[in-house]
Structures are given as C-alpha cells and as structure tokens.
Design an enzyme around this catalytic site. Structure first.
Site, PDB file in Angstrom:
ATOM      1  N   TYR A 133     -11.880 -18.977   2.792  1.00 19.57           N
ATOM      2  CA  TYR A 133     -11.422 -17.886   3.670  1.00 19.57           C
ATOM      3  C   TYR A 133     -12.291 -17.811   4.911  1.00 19.57           C
ATOM      4  O   TYR A 133     -13.529 -17.809   4.821  1.00 19.57           O
ATOM      5  CB  TYR A 133     -11.442 -16.561   2.917  1.00 19.57           C
ATOM      6  N   TYR A 187      -3.556 -16.114  11.500  1.00 17.58           N
ATOM      7  CA  TYR A 187      -4.129 -15.145  10.567  1.00 17.58           C
ATOM      8  C   TYR A 187      -3.000 -14.442   9.831  1.00 17.58           C
ATOM      9  O   TYR A 187      -2.470 -13.438  10.295  1.00 17.58           O
ATOM     10  CB  TYR A 187      -4.992 -14.130  11.308  1.00 17.58           C
TER      11      TYR A 187
END
Lengths: 390, 142
Positions: A293, A343
């Site tokens: 991440y 994103y």
C-alpha cells in the site's frame, strides 16, 4: 476445528472503470460499471452475484448496486471501516463468506469521485459527537486535516532514526512511475519522473513533498471472489487466496497511532505479516512480487521491514539496491500503484496482484511469479493477502 | 499560565464536545493542560477515554500537567492553507514530563529551528473568537 481460509477462495475477476480526474458520472454509476466489468472478466453473469462488500467510506449502498447491475438475491453484505485499510479486509470478508457457505459469488468494490467529488482531508467537525469525531478532534483543531500531515509525523521519526533520505523516498516514487510509463490506465502513463523533478518540489507536510503523495482519482475497481474450485473453471487463471487477514494492534488509532512506545514501525502490518505467513505456510522468501500500500512513499519502505523482506532499518537499503524494480528482488506496484496509477483506495493494487499471478501485468517481471503479497492501508487498521498461482 | 498575545482568525476547526473530551477543553479554557488519570490504578492516559484500558475502571479524575515536555516528532505543514491557521504550521508530538503524549502546535519558532527532543513549554493561545487552545513554544524562548 477452525476453518482456515487457505486455498478456499480465489479471485476470478477484476473490473475497472477508466481512471480520470473528473468522471462526469455518479459514484453509483462507477460502481455498477466496474462490477459488471469484473463479472465479464470472470465470465460470470452479474445475475449470479449473491454477496457484496465495500468500504464504510463508499457512498454506494449494496442494494443500490444490486439493483443497478441486476444481481441475484443477496445473502451476504458487509462493510469495512478505516479508509484504505479496508481494501484487503473486503477480500478477507468475501473469502470467509465463500468458505462458510454464506455466498457463492461475492464482489468487493470501491468506486469514488475522489478528485471531482469529495476529496480526502477536508476536515471533520460539527455538533454530532461520535468516538470517531472525538478522535479527530485531537488533531483537526490544530490544523492536521490532510492524511499527509498524519503520516508525516511517523515518517519523520522513522527517517531520522534510520537515516532514510529524501532521495530514498524519491527512488520509490520513480520506481513506481517507471512502471506507470508502460500502463495506459495510469496517471503516470507517458510522464517520466526524474530525481531532479522529485527533489525540486517544496514540502507539503515535511518531510513529504508532492511526489510522495498518491493520486486523487475518479474511478471504480471491483474484485470478484468465488470458491477456488469454481474459479478453476472460469475464464482466467485464478488468483488463489493462500492467506488473508485483517489486523489492528494495541494502541491503534486511525492514522494517528502516536502513543505507542515505538513510532518507527508498523505493528499492525507485522501482525498481518505473521498471520498471512502462518496461514499460507509461506515466508518472505516465497514472495515473488508485491503491491505494498502506497498512499505515501515512506509507507512502502517501512512495510519492507514489517513483512520481513529485510531487517529493521534496512528498508531504504533494499530500495537503493533496486529491489522494487522490474528485475529486482521484489518488483512492487508494477502498475504504478496509488502513487502513479490511481488512488482507488487500494482496490487497484489488489487488481494488479491478480494480474501478476495471471502473468498479465503491463510490467510483468521476467521471473516466474508464484506468490504476490498485497497489503492495505498503512497507519490504520489494515490487512494483507497472499495470492498464488493454482 | 501565560496568555499568548497572538490572535488567530476565528475559523479554526472546533472540536465536537462530548462526554469523553469536553472536560479537557474546559480545562484549557481555564488555562490548564489536563491529563486524565484512572482513579483505580492511577494510570495517566491521553487522548482521554471513558474506561481505563489497563484495569477497566470507569472512575477517573484529572491532573494538571506541568506543561513541560520534549518534541517526540514533528511535521511542518505548508500546503494546502486552510483558513484559521498560520503557515508554515509546525505540528509537534509532545512527550510531557508526566509521560503522556499529545499533538499540538509549536509557535514562535522558525521552521528551521525545530528538531527532535527539544524542550518545550505550554501556553494557552486565545483566538479572536475567544476559543482557547493549548500550544507550545521552545522552552526558555520568551
């Protein structure tokens, strides 16, 4: 006898909308589009969907999605909290539902107008008092409104302790941008990033600068989970879920775990690591590639240590050695990641994990990819999954 | 406590006031930096919570912090610039000499001079709308 989730479920389909800065459509539309795309990818009719999982931050209700795509009757629906920490959690919940017979065809989705609609870090306040709002009230009145401000407090401490430099963060950003250059879906497609450009940006939240931050994106991403047995007969090579877990540890706050003895590590990621390795019977040496991440570059370096790819404090050395690049020890975020693809709150990193297992990344490493590690949000209650070839 | 002459625009984001936190802001309004203390096992805790995570007691009282501590970590915010705050905005994580930590603002300090482990002291800043909030400055820098 507890049911292990090892090898019970698999990801059979991934679906994405276009990634843009202004979609011009509702989030429900994005959700419906990416879910149908995931079904098409798997070769499954949307009419077979009997389970849906999303984020508490997602604006689109499961039942609205179900009507829009013409889903089946739903016997399982669930939401995971904590922003990007929910990404792998949705997969964990879907795998549990499959393994325990609650549903047969579960789609996890996240669809957001993350740039043209509600952007992150606009602050929260008001007359309603919930435990969550009171949590934020220790930070918002002081002006800590954006995720970068919360992460910077940890990144600064970590970088000072281990001598991590701006150039080290830049190496992460550039490595991922280089992957994006090959990915037509990516924000960074056709936009090379040099170290001079990286270093030329003023800090936003010292020590973090523009290129340390992820994108803000309009788009949706859906992941179709079904039994490993059924997935073998569907359209693509399945990504078998070898191990999956959610993880939150003592002293956990959402983005602001500032009260633990040590600030320079990620205990929730270390918990996730120990759980997925134990469940899968695998270890760091078995992991061929990763999608760690990456809301911020510093998080990638810290996770190299959390997941045991190197010793504490050695994450930056791995990056300097080119470990994250396509011919490196651990090709990472080969689509560009949240920093240079889009994103979508981590769901697009799971999709890339599936592509790597299938051998279909736009930056597919030359080496054989048998196991891919994907993590979700850093600094929040989180999770990790190991995807493997059948 | 020292009252800062600095006045900020009255647009700072205000904390919601509930059972679990309003007392802390009330103490700030009275010029004090409060720390919650478990009445059963005496453990200090911040941010405040209604139950002690060590002994599960619901009974608590407060102590007034000395206001002295050290910078455990920091960040300097420059963008975006929200109304109600002065930029560059130095945010610090303070480790109080009592042992608890809190986030706050460091005022009256050039961003180039902020660093880990520097001693700081609390003062109460009053905004132009009368809202009072504990902030810090480098110790001895009057």
């Amino acid at each position: 006898m507890p049911i292990s989730l090892k090898d019970e479920a698999a990801i059979a389909g991934i679906g994405l909308t276009d990634f843009t800065k202004n979609s011009g459509v509702s989030e429900l539309s994005l959700a419906a589009q990416c879910i149908v795309a995931a079904c098409d990818d798997a070769g499954v009719s949307p009419g077979e969907i009997d389970g849906l999982v999303s984020y508490t931050l997602d604006s689109t209700d499961e039942i609205e999605v179900a009507r829009a795509v013409g889903a089946s009757d739903l016997t399982f629906f669930s939401r995971i909290n904590y922003g990007g920490g929910a990404a792998v959690g949705t997969i964990a919940q879907a795998a549990m539902a499959i393994a325990t017979g609650q549903a047969t065809t579960v789609v996890c989705y996240r669809a957001m107008n993350g740039r043209s609609g509600k952007r992150m870090g606009q602050g929260v306040s008001g007359d309603i008092t919930s435990s969550d709002l009171i949590h934020w009230s220790w930070y918002m009145p002081y002006g800590m409104l954006i995720p970068g401000s919360w992460i910077a407090m940890i990144a600064n401490k970590y970088m000072r302790k281990y001598g991590v430099t701006r150039e080290d963060l830049g190496r992460v950003a550039i490595s991922q941008r280089n992957y994006a250059l090959a990915n037509p879906r990516a924000y960074g497609y056709g936009k090379p990033l040099t170290m001079d450009e990286y270093l030329g940006k003023e800090p936003i939240a010292y020590p973090l600068c523009l290129y340390d931050f992820c994108q803000e994106t309009d788009g949706g991403c859906a992941i179709l989970v079904t039994s490993a047995e059924r997935a073998r007969d569907l359209r693509h090579k399945p990504a078998i879920i070898r191990g999956v877990t959610q993880a939150s540890t003592r002293g956990q706050e959402q983005m602001t775990s500032y009260y633990r003895d040590e600030l320079e590590s990620l205990p929730e990621m270390e918990l996730a690591a120990s759980r997925v390795y134990a469940m899968s019977g695998l270890g760091p040496d078995d992991i061929d590639a990763a999608c760690l991440y990456d809301a911020f570059t510093s998080e990638v370096i810290m996770q190299l240590e959390s997941f045991g790819f190197c010793e504490r404090g050695q994450g930056a050395n791995m990056v300097r050695d080119g470990a994250l690049d396509i011919d490196g020890r651990l090709p990472n975020n080969t689509h560009g990641g949240l920093i240079s693809e889009a994103y979508i709150h981590g769901m697009n990193n799971i999709a890339e994990g599936v592509r790597l297992v299938r051998g279909e990344s736009t930056s597919q490493p030359a080496k054989n990819i048998e196991h891919v590690l994907v993590s979700s949000g850093v600094g929040v209650p989180t999770g990790a999954v190991i995807l493997g070839t059948p | 406590m020292i009252e800062s002459p600095l006045a900020e625009p009255a647009t700072r984001i205000k904390p919601p006031m509930g059972h679990d936190n309003a007392w802390w802001w009330q103490m700030a309004d009275e010029g004090k930096l409060g720390i919650q203390r478990c009445a059963a096992c005496q453990t200090l805790r911040h941010p405040p919570r209604p139950m002690c995570g060590e002994c599960r007691s619901l009974e608590w009282d407060t102590v007034e912090a000395s206001g002295r501590g050290r910078i455990c970590s920091f960040t300097i915010l420059t963008h975006p610039r929200f109304p109600g705050y002065s930029y560059p905005l130095i945010i610090i994580l303070v480790e109080l000499e009592e042992g608890t930590r809190l986030t706050s603002e460091l005022i009256g300090c050039d961003p180039e001079n902020v660093d880990f482990d520097l001693p700081v002291e609390m003062l109460i800043q009053q905004d132009s709308d009368g809202f009072k909030i504990p902030v810090f400055r480098l110790a001895g820098h009057r």
